[in-house]
Design a protein around this motif. Structure first.
Motif, PDB file in Angstrom:
ATOM      1  N   PHE A 125      31.875  44.911  50.590  1.00 54.59           N
ATOM      2  CA  PHE A 125      31.020  45.053  49.410  1.00 54.59           C
ATOM      3  C   PHE A 125      30.420  43.728  48.961  1.00 54.59           C
ATOM      4  CE2 PHE A 125      34.342  48.337  49.073  1.00 54.59           C
ATOM      5  CZ  PHE A 125      33.529  49.438  49.256  1.00 54.59           C
ATOM      6  N   GLY A 126      30.836  42.638  49.601  1.00 56.99           N
ATOM      7  CA  GLY A 126      30.293  41.346  49.234  1.00 56.99           C
ATOM      8  C   GLY A 126      30.720  40.874  47.863  1.00 56.99           C
ATOM      9  N   TRP A 127      31.874  41.385  47.371  1.00 54.37           N
ATOM     10  CA  TRP A 127      32.329  40.962  46.050  1.00 54.37           C
ATOM     11  C   TRP A 127      32.817  39.520  46.094  1.00 54.37           C
ATOM     12  CZ3 TRP A 127      35.629  45.519  43.716  1.00 54.37           C
ATOM     13  CH2 TRP A 127      34.799  46.644  43.638  1.00 54.37           C
ATOM     14  N   SER A 128      32.656  38.813  44.996  1.00 53.02           N
ATOM     15  CA  SER A 128      33.087  37.419  44.963  1.00 53.02           C
ATOM     16  C   SER A 128      34.580  37.346  44.673  1.00 53.02           C
ATOM     17  CB  SER A 128      32.333  36.665  43.871  1.00 53.02           C
ATOM     18  OG  SER A 128      32.901  36.980  42.617  1.00 53.02           O
ATOM     19  N   PHE A 129      35.121  36.148  44.859  1.00 56.85           N
ATOM     20  CA  PHE A 129      36.549  35.949  44.641  1.00 56.85           C
ATOM     21  C   PHE A 129      36.956  36.350  43.226  1.00 56.85           C
ATOM     22  CE2 PHE A 129      39.923  33.126  43.029  1.00 56.85           C
ATOM     23  CZ  PHE A 129      40.947  33.534  43.842  1.00 56.85           C
ATOM     24  N   TRP A 130      36.136  35.965  42.260  1.00 57.44           N
ATOM     25  CA  TRP A 130      36.541  36.175  40.866  1.00 57.44           C
ATOM     26  C   TRP A 130      36.513  37.631  40.477  1.00 57.44           C
ATOM     27  CZ3 TRP A 130      39.190  32.478  39.011  1.00 57.44           C
ATOM     28  CH2 TRP A 130      38.985  31.195  39.539  1.00 57.44           C
ATOM     29  N   LEU A 131      35.724  38.426  41.175  1.00 60.03           N
ATOM     30  CA  LEU A 131      35.734  39.869  40.935  1.00 60.03           C
ATOM     31  C   LEU A 131      36.900  40.515  41.694  1.00 60.03           C
ATOM     32  CD1 LEU A 131      34.313  42.219  39.635  1.00 60.03           C
ATOM     33  CD2 LEU A 131      32.833  42.389  41.618  1.00 60.03           C
ATOM     34  N   CYS A 132      37.131  40.000  42.890  1.00 63.62           N
ATOM     35  CA  CYS A 132      38.188  40.590  43.724  1.00 63.62           C
ATOM     36  C   CYS A 132      39.577  40.298  43.181  1.00 63.62           C
ATOM     37  CB  CYS A 132      38.112  40.034  45.148  1.00 63.62           C
ATOM     38  SG  CYS A 132      36.719  40.673  46.062  1.00 63.62           S
ATOM     39  N   LEU A 133      39.721  39.157  42.514  1.00 67.28           N
ATOM     40  CA  LEU A 133      41.057  38.731  42.087  1.00 67.28           C
ATOM     41  C   LEU A 133      41.748  39.799  41.238  1.00 67.28           C
ATOM     42  CD1 LEU A 133      42.987  36.244  42.208  1.00 67.28           C
ATOM     43  CD2 LEU A 133      42.007  35.552  40.040  1.00 67.28           C
ATOM     44  N   PRO A 134      41.143  40.216  40.114  1.00 68.16           N
ATOM     45  CA  PRO A 134      41.837  41.253  39.327  1.00 68.16           C
ATOM     46  C   PRO A 134      41.975  42.572  40.087  1.00 68.16           C
ATOM     47  CG  PRO A 134      39.660  40.822  38.415  1.00 68.16           C
ATOM     48  CD  PRO A 134      39.906  39.778  39.452  1.00 68.16           C
ATOM     49  N   VAL A 135      40.963  42.914  40.897  1.00 66.84           N
ATOM     50  CA  VAL A 135      41.047  44.180  41.634  1.00 66.84           C
ATOM     51  C   VAL A 135      42.206  44.134  42.623  1.00 66.84           C
ATOM     52  CG1 VAL A 135      39.832  45.719  43.202  1.00 66.84           C
ATOM     53  CG2 VAL A 135      38.591  44.602  41.356  1.00 66.84           C
ATOM     54  N   ALA A 136      42.364  42.981  43.288  1.00 69.32           N
ATOM     55  CA  ALA A 136      43.479  42.841  44.234  1.00 69.32           C
ATOM     56  C   ALA A 136      44.807  43.006  43.505  1.00 69.32           C
ATOM     57  CB  ALA A 136      43.425  41.477  44.924  1.00 69.32           C
ATOM     58  N   GLY A 137      44.895  42.415  42.307  1.00 70.14           N
ATOM     59  CA  GLY A 137      46.120  42.546  41.522  1.00 70.14           C
ATOM     60  C   GLY A 137      46.388  43.993  41.160  1.00 70.14           C
ATOM     61  N   ILE A 138      45.336  44.687  40.720  1.00 69.63           N
ATOM     62  CA  ILE A 138      45.505  46.073  40.289  1.00 69.63           C
ATOM     63  C   ILE A 138      45.882  46.957  41.479  1.00 69.63           C
ATOM     64  CG2 ILE A 138      44.247  48.084  39.422  1.00 69.63           C
ATOM     65  CD1 ILE A 138      42.742  45.998  37.615  1.00 69.63           C
ATOM     66  N   LEU A 139      45.249  46.712  42.632  1.00 66.06           N
ATOM     67  CA  LEU A 139      45.596  47.502  43.822  1.00 66.06           C
ATOM     68  C   LEU A 139      47.055  47.275  44.214  1.00 66.06           C
ATOM     69  CD1 LEU A 139      42.433  47.203  46.078  1.00 66.06           C
ATOM     70  CD2 LEU A 139      43.389  49.256  45.051  1.00 66.06           C
TER      71      LEU A 139
END
Lengths: 468, 299
Positions: free
Chosen positions: A174-188
């Motif tokens: 999806f081309g998401w940046s690190f700062w967007l992925c960070l919380p999503v990775a935590g939530i996943l």
């Protein structure tokens, strides 16, 4: 400190006999192991070489270690006998450890630049600083599950892996940046923590440990074998971290150019010449360092906050006595699941950071040994204590790295001595000695979360370890 | 039975039967716990008293039978259909344990704060408001501390609020466990042998405490006890079990003179009981010593 009663003949005799026994056992072990060596000569024959000094040094080291341990034990017994029993109070050292350590963490990279120059940054900031801080964060995350809630989790690295792969895959697809992925990775990761939590709710102790161990292995094997999705053993690349969208490279849009532009803007305003910052690879390392500092501190802050909330108290109560918890109307299912989810969340954040630091994610970083190391950090640190866990992470990770610097031993053992081969041996013995000296970890008092009159630390004898 | 106007039942046990495999621990037991009364559940070892307790508090599921909890506002709950934590949280039945179960590594105060978990959890907005440090939660926590302090004064542990619960002497631990149960704000308090291991002075203090809970907190009490000095003095109503069956039910006076009770405890005839006033002591000792039943674990 004088201790006349310790040097009685019976004590000396006991020590001597003990040392003798140690020497005999060490001789049996190291005599053949170190004292003999086989080598091939020019005619392709095996010849036996005798190396008596290797064996003798090893034996003497064992005897010395035995005597030191006995001396510590005698001193401790003596202290216990003479000292009046005082409640466990935080010492002056403990009082200044947290602020002192925190300031050190913040100025550490600057110290490195001052002392070794920017050439030392890859080794001292990246390999030492960032790596240790990742383990500090993982230790603090696992501390919620093991230290506070008392649930033995042997598969914590799974959440670390889920965080890393979430970051790599989300940014890949999806081309998401690190700062967007960070919380999503935590939530996943937290979501997977809950998913793991459900089947293990009824399990305790060893059984829980086995299932979590299996979970860690499952994630590792899936990452390794689901080639279409995770790239298998070859791994997948993850984008490098950016400074809020600005890349750390030498291009005109890169960080160096941006920093030059900002600084020039300031200097020209005050009538000075514009400055040019040359691009250098260590800007990213420095940025990564401070990102992991902030992430780790956030973990600590949230943990400290949660401990004083009903949910944190329920975790600790769960560790102390699950049946009593239920008799007080506490939903132990939810309590366990929140502990798993919180621990997994921080593991996921650390994983996403790890992916961004490496620029590459492959399954080999998520083997069982990582779970074991993180668990060892929590246990060694003193379960439930943040400072203890941080110290243990420094000792464990820093210790193994420092032990790479053992070249001075070549002066003692000769040039064909390879100190790196003995790294894990020394490390293992150090762990055994620490556990003998401090069976409940570095920090073996529990700080209460509320008080009426005065805050008193609780001695470890009363605090339970949890049964899973 | 008590002769007073029926104040209404807070707990009704109907045809309760519990079987563990082939063993019938409780057999067709029915009794009432009345509102605002202290009800004693006595019987020789292995009579099934703790099993009844575990059913009431949701730790065991009864094989058959109906357990109904009725609050003063008319709400009723079927305890046999609720999870154990809901029995405390919703039906407001609190309990203590025969072998004390405190959070020994937490302070005395923390023990009482854990007991107010559900109230505090709501105030902390499922932890979100709490993590952010919103004032609403701080007020709730101050309130919880005040309530805890009040209870600590009542059980005479105020000065030890910041000590680890595991450091307290045995009698104090018993009192703390009762205070902790009371901090859940129960309608019915179930006490499993609260006087076990207490000396006579502590026992007398316990009586005072339980009477004050009945009077000022309007909490009904159901207690298992072997110590007849506690049971006969403070109970309004006593149910006697033997081999899982009810053999007597009534006021202390009625139960004391019931030949079946005397036979169950001592196996002696009436005249001996009535002629000796110190028989109550004997009764309590016999209850603790004669192994009468094959059910080993009582919890």
């Amino acid at each position: 400190m004088s201790k006349p009663q310790d040097s009685t003949p019976s004590h000396t005799r006991k020590l001597f006999l003990g040392a003798l026994l140690v020497a005999v056992v060490a001789l049996g072990l190291f005599g053949p192991l170190l004292g003999l060596k086989t080598e091939q000569n020019m005619d392709n024959q095996l010849v036996l070489l005798f190396r008596p000094w290797h064996a003798i040094i090893a034996i003497l080291a064992c005897v010395a270690a035995y005597l030191v341990i006995q001396a510590i034990k005698i001193a401790a017994a003596h202290r216990e006998a003479t000292a009046k029993p005082v409640a466990a109070q935080p010492s002056a050292l403990g009082k200044y450890l947290a602020p002192g350590g925190l300031s050190f963490v913040f100025i550490y990279p600057l110290l490195v630049i001052l002392l070794v120059g920017t050439s030392g940054i890859p080794k001292w900031v990246d390999n030492f600083g960032i790596l240790i801080l990742i383990y500090v964060m993982l230790g603090w995350g696992l501390n919620i599950v093991v230290g506070l809630a008392g649930l033995l989790d042997l598969g914590y690295v799974a959440f670390y892996a889920i965080g890393s792969y979430s970051y790599a895959l989300l940014s890949l697809h999806f081309g998401w940046s690190f700062w967007l992925c960070l919380p999503v990775a935590g939530i996943l990761a937290a979501f997977w923590g809950i998913l793991l939590g459900f089947p293990v709710l009824r399990l305790r102790g060893d059984y829980l440990a086995i299932v979590t161990l299996a979970f860690g292995e499952i994630i590792y094997l899936v990452a390794k074998n689901w080639k279409d999705f995770t790239g298998g053993g070859a791994g997948i690349s993850a984008p490098r971290i950016t400074f809020f969208g600005i890349k750390f490279d030498g291009t005109p849009d890169g960080f160096a150019a941006w920093l030059s532009w900002v600084l020039s803007g300031i200097t020209t305003t005050f009538g000075f010449d514009p400055v040019t910052i040359p691009p250098a690879p260590w800007y990213r390392t420095m940025f990564l360092y401070y990102v992991i500092v902030v992430l780790a501190l956030m973990t600590a802050w949230v943990t400290l906050r949660l401990r004083r909330l009903p949910v944190g108290r329920a975790w600790e109560a769960l560790r102390e006595d699950e049946i009593a918890c239920r008799s007080l109307g506490i939903n132990t299912t939810n309590t366990k699941l929140t502990a798993f989810a919180c621990g997994a969340f921080f593991g996921g954040l650390a994983g996403a950071f790890f992916g961004a630091r490496q620029g590459f994610v492959d399954p080999e970083g998520f083997k069982f040994i990582e779970s074991a190391i993180i668990l060892a950090i929590v246990v060694l640190g003193g379960m439930g204590s943040l400072i203890g866990v941080a110290l243990a992470a420094v000792a464990m990770q820093g210790g193994t790295e420092i032990l790479r610097e053992l070249d001075f031993l070549k002066h003692i053992f000769g040039d064909d001595f390879k100190p790196e081969l003995y790294r894990m041996l020394i490390f293992g013995s150090a762990m055994v000695i620490i556990m003998l000296w401090k069976p409940r970890g570095f920090v073996s008092v529990r700080q209460p979360t509320a008080f009426l009159h005065e805050k008193k630390a609780i001695g470890v004898d009363n605090v339970k370890e949890g049964h899973g | 039975m008590t002769g007073a106007v029926n104040p209404g039942s807070v707990l009704t046990v109907e045809h309760l039967t519990v079987r563990f495999g082939g063993l019938t621990a409780v057999n067709d037991l029915s009794f009432d716990v009345r509102h605002g009364q202290i009800t004693g559940l006595i019987g020789p070892n292995g009579a099934g008293k703790t099993t009844v307790f575990n059913c009431i508090t949701g730790f065991y599921k009864p094989t058959t039978g109906l357990l109904t909890m009725t609050h003063q506002n008319g709400k009723s709950f079927y305890l046999d259909r609720m999870a154990d934590f809901q029995v405390t949280a919703k039906a407001r039945v609190a309990r203590t344990f025969q072998n004390i179960r405190l959070f020994s590594g937490m302070t005395v105060l923390e023990n009482l704060l854990v007991a107010q978990h559900n109230m505090l959890m709501q105030a902390s907005g499922m932890s979100v408001a709490g993590v952010l440090g919103l004032p609403a939660y701080r007020h709730a926590e101050d309130g919880a501390k005040e309530r805890a302090a009040e209870w600590l004064k009542r059980v005479n542990l105020y000065d030890r609020a910041d000590d680890a619960a595991g450091e307290l002497p045995y009698g104090a631990q018993r009192r703390l466990e009762i205070a902790r149960a009371m901090c859940t704000d129960p309608v019915l308090l179930c006490l499993d042998e609260p006087a076990a291991g207490l000396n006579p002075r502590e026992s007398a203090e316990l009586n005072e405490l339980l009477l004050s809970i009945r009077e000022s907190d309007k909490t009904s009490i159901l207690l298992i006890e072997h110590d007849m000095s506690v049971v006969m003095k403070i109970c309004d109503h006593i149910v006697v079990l033997e081999y899982g069956q009810k053999i007597s039910d009534g006021t202390p006076e009625q139960v004391k003179s019931d030949p079946r009770v005397i036979a169950a405890y001592l196996g002696v005839d009436d005249s001996e009981i009535e002629s000796k006033p110190e028989i109550a002591e004997l009764v309590s000792e016999a209850g603790a010593e004669i192994p009468q039943h094959k059910e080993g674990g009582r919890s």
